[in-house]
Write a protein that holds these residues in place. Structure first.
Motif, mmCIF file in Angstrom:
data_model
loop_
_atom_site.group_PDB
_atom_site.id
_atom_site.type_symbol
_atom_site.label_atom_id
_atom_site.label_comp_id
_atom_site.label_asym_id
_atom_site.label_seq_id
_atom_site.Cartn_x
_atom_site.Cartn_y
_atom_site.Cartn_z
ATOM 1 N N ASP A 165 -58.603 -34.760 -43.117
ATOM 2 C CA ASP A 165 -57.340 -34.099 -43.465
ATOM 3 C C ASP A 165 -57.294 -33.997 -44.990
ATOM 4 O O ASP A 165 -57.157 -35.023 -45.659
ATOM 5 C CB ASP A 165 -56.165 -34.953 -42.948
ATOM 6 C CG ASP A 165 -54.806 -34.344 -43.262
ATOM 7 O OD1 ASP A 165 -54.744 -33.386 -44.068
ATOM 8 O OD2 ASP A 165 -53.806 -34.833 -42.711
ATOM 9 N N ASN A 167 -55.027 -32.996 -47.075
ATOM 10 C CA ASN A 167 -53.765 -33.603 -47.502
ATOM 11 C C ASN A 167 -53.556 -33.529 -49.008
ATOM 12 O O ASN A 167 -53.249 -34.535 -49.638
ATOM 13 C CB ASN A 167 -53.763 -35.065 -47.048
ATOM 14 C CG ASN A 167 -52.377 -35.525 -46.674
ATOM 15 O OD1 ASN A 167 -51.407 -34.772 -46.792
ATOM 16 N ND2 ASN A 167 -52.261 -36.748 -46.225
ATOM 17 N N SER A 195 -53.635 -28.159 -43.462
ATOM 18 C CA SER A 195 -52.342 -27.504 -43.284
ATOM 19 C C SER A 195 -52.194 -26.477 -44.406
ATOM 20 O O SER A 195 -52.677 -26.685 -45.519
ATOM 21 C CB SER A 195 -51.203 -28.514 -43.255
ATOM 22 O OG SER A 195 -50.763 -28.813 -44.540
ATOM 23 N N LYS A 226 -52.208 -27.337 -39.045
ATOM 24 C CA LYS A 226 -50.814 -27.807 -38.926
ATOM 25 C C LYS A 226 -49.882 -26.785 -39.563
ATOM 26 O O LYS A 226 -50.176 -26.275 -40.648
ATOM 27 C CB LYS A 226 -50.678 -29.171 -39.625
ATOM 28 C CG LYS A 226 -51.429 -30.272 -38.904
ATOM 29 C CD LYS A 226 -51.552 -31.516 -39.762
ATOM 30 C CE LYS A 226 -52.646 -31.336 -40.793
ATOM 31 N NZ LYS A 226 -52.722 -32.441 -41.757
HETATM 32 MG MG MG Z 1 -50.895 -33.182 -44.812
#
Ligand code: MG
Ligand code: ATP
Length: 319
Positions: A165, A167, A195, A226
Motif C-alpha cells: 500500500d 499510502n 488509492s 481504494k
Molecule cells: Mg492509504
C-alpha cells in the motif's frame, strides 16, 4: 501456517477537535490514540484472528505503552517492537480542514521508530512470517528500508507473498531514497493496494484501465483500488469487480485504507474468493471511518458480519 508481517512506524495520534488550517494557533486536542499506518494495519489483521507480527520501535513512555497494550490485546505478536529506554515514541498531530483534507505535524524520523534496524531479534521475527505487507509510509528512513528489503527477500525466498500500500503523504515523499524504495517494492509485489493518484505512481498510462493492464503485465497478481466513500475496485488478469461503499456516517477517515487493506489481505491469504475479500475489506474500511481515532475503528469478524448483513444485498459489478 500463514503469518502476516509488517514493518514501520508505531505512533500516537493527537487530533484537533476543531476544523481548520493546521496548528498555528492554539486548538483543543483529543488523544493520544494508538496509530501509525503499519500499526493500524496489523491491529486489524490481529482482530480477524490471523497470526500477525510487527517490527517497530517505541520509547519506554506512555505513548509507547498505549500502543503495546492495544496491539497485544488484539492478538498481534509484538516481540518485534523494541522498547528503547532512551527513545521517545513517535507522534502525529492531525487537524481536518473544512474541505476534508488533513494537515499533519509528524514526529517520526527523529522518534524511536526512526531508528528501526535489522537486529537479531527482528531477523527471528521475519523468519516466522509468510506474508509481508509493505506500507509506503514506513520507508521514511534508510535503516527501515533495509529492514523491509531483507524481509522481502526472506518471505519471497520461502515462497511467501507480498502486499503493498503506497499510502503516500506529501509530507513524507521527500524522504531520502523513498521513491527508489517504493519502485523496488512494487517489482516484488503480489497484491497492490493503491488509492487515488497512487495507482499512477509508476505507470506511463494515466487512465485507470490502462494503468491496471500495465501493472498486471509486470507480474502483479491482483490490484485493489481504494475509492473512499465510493468503495473499491478489484482487478486481476481474469476479472474486475466494483464494490460500492457501505453507507455509514464518516466521523474520521484516518485509518480506513489500512483497515481495508488488512481485511482484504486476511481473507485473500485464507483463500477467500476476491468478491468475498472485497466485501469484508469494504466493511472494515466503512467501520473504520465511524470512530474518532485511527485505530479505534478496527473490527472483529462479528462486527464486519453485522455491518454486511445490516446493509442488505450489495450489487457488486463484474466485468
Ligand atoms: Mg492509504
Ligand atoms: P488512508 O487515509 O487511510 O490512507 P486510503 O486513501 O488508503 O485511506 P480510502 O479509499 O480512504 O483509503 O478508504 C479505504 C476503503 O474504506 C474505501 O475503499 C472504502 O471501501 C472504505 N471507505 C472509506 N471511506 C468510506 C466512507 N466514508 N464510507 C464508506 N466506506 C468508506
Amino acid at each position: 501456517m500463514t503469518k502476516v508481517l509488517t514493518i514501520g512506524e508505531v505512533l500516537v495520534e493527537i487530533v484537533a477537535t476543531k476544523k481548520g488550517n493546521g496548528f498555528r494557533e492554539a486548538v483543543p486536542l483529543i488523544g493520544p490514540f494508538p496509530s501509525g499506518a503499519p500499526a493500524i494495519f496489523i491491529d486489524q489483521v490481529g482482530k480477524l484472528g490471523v497470526s500477525s507480527a510487527i517490527i517497530s520501535r517505541v520509547g519506554d513512555d506512555d505513548f509507547g505503552h498505549v500502543n503495546l497494550d492495544r496491539l497485544r490485546a488484539d492478538g498481534v505478536d509484538i516481540s518485534g517492537i523494541e522498547v528503547d529506554p532512551q527513545g521517545t515514541t513517535g507522534s502525529a498531530f492531525v487537524r481536518y480542514r473544512e474541505d476534508g483534507s488533513r494537515a499533519f505535524v509528524f514526529n517520526i524520523r527523529h522518534s524511536a521508530c526512526g531508528t528501526i534496524s535489522l537486529t537479531f531479534e527482528n531477523r527471528k521475527t521475519i523468519e516466522t512470517c509468510t506474508h509481508l505487507h509493505v506500507m509506503g509510509t514506513a520507508l521514511y528512513a534508510p535503516s527501515v528500508v533495509e529492514t523491509v528489503m531483507v524481509a522481502l527477500d526472506s518471505v519471497k525466498a520461502r515462497g511467501g507473498t507480498v502486499s503493498f500500500d503506497p499510502n503516500l503523504r506529501p509530507e513524507i515523499m521527500n524522504s531520502p531514497g523513498m521513491r527508489e524504495a517504493l519502485s523496488t517494492v512494487l517489482t516484488r509485489t503480489d497484491l497492490f493496494l493503491p488509492s487515488g493518484e497512487e495507482l499512477f505512481l509508476f505507470t506511463t498510462a494515466k487512465e485507470e484501465r490502462a494503468a491496471i493492464d500495465e501493472l498486471l503485465e509486470t507480474g502483479i497478481e491482483a490490484i485493489v483500488v481504494k475509492r473512499g466513500a465510493a468503495g473499491a475496485r478489484y482487478y486481476d488478469a481474469d476479472q474486475s469487480l466494483t464494490h460500492p461503499g457501505f453507507a455509514v456516517e464518516e466521523l474520521d477517515p484516518t485509518g480506513a485504507g489500512d483497515s481495508f487493506g488488512a481485511a482484504f489481505v486476511s481473507f485473500w491469504l485464507n483463500g477467500s474468493p476476491p468478491a468475498e475479500a472485497l466485501t469484508y475489506a469494504a466493511a472494515a474500511g466503512a467501520r473504520a471511518v465511524t470512530k474518532i481515532g485511527p485505530m479505534e475503528g478496527t473490527s472483529n469478524r462479528a462486527e464486519l458480519d453485522a455491518l454486511i448483513e445490516g446493509a442488505g444485498p450489495i450489487a457488486i459489478t463484474r466485468q
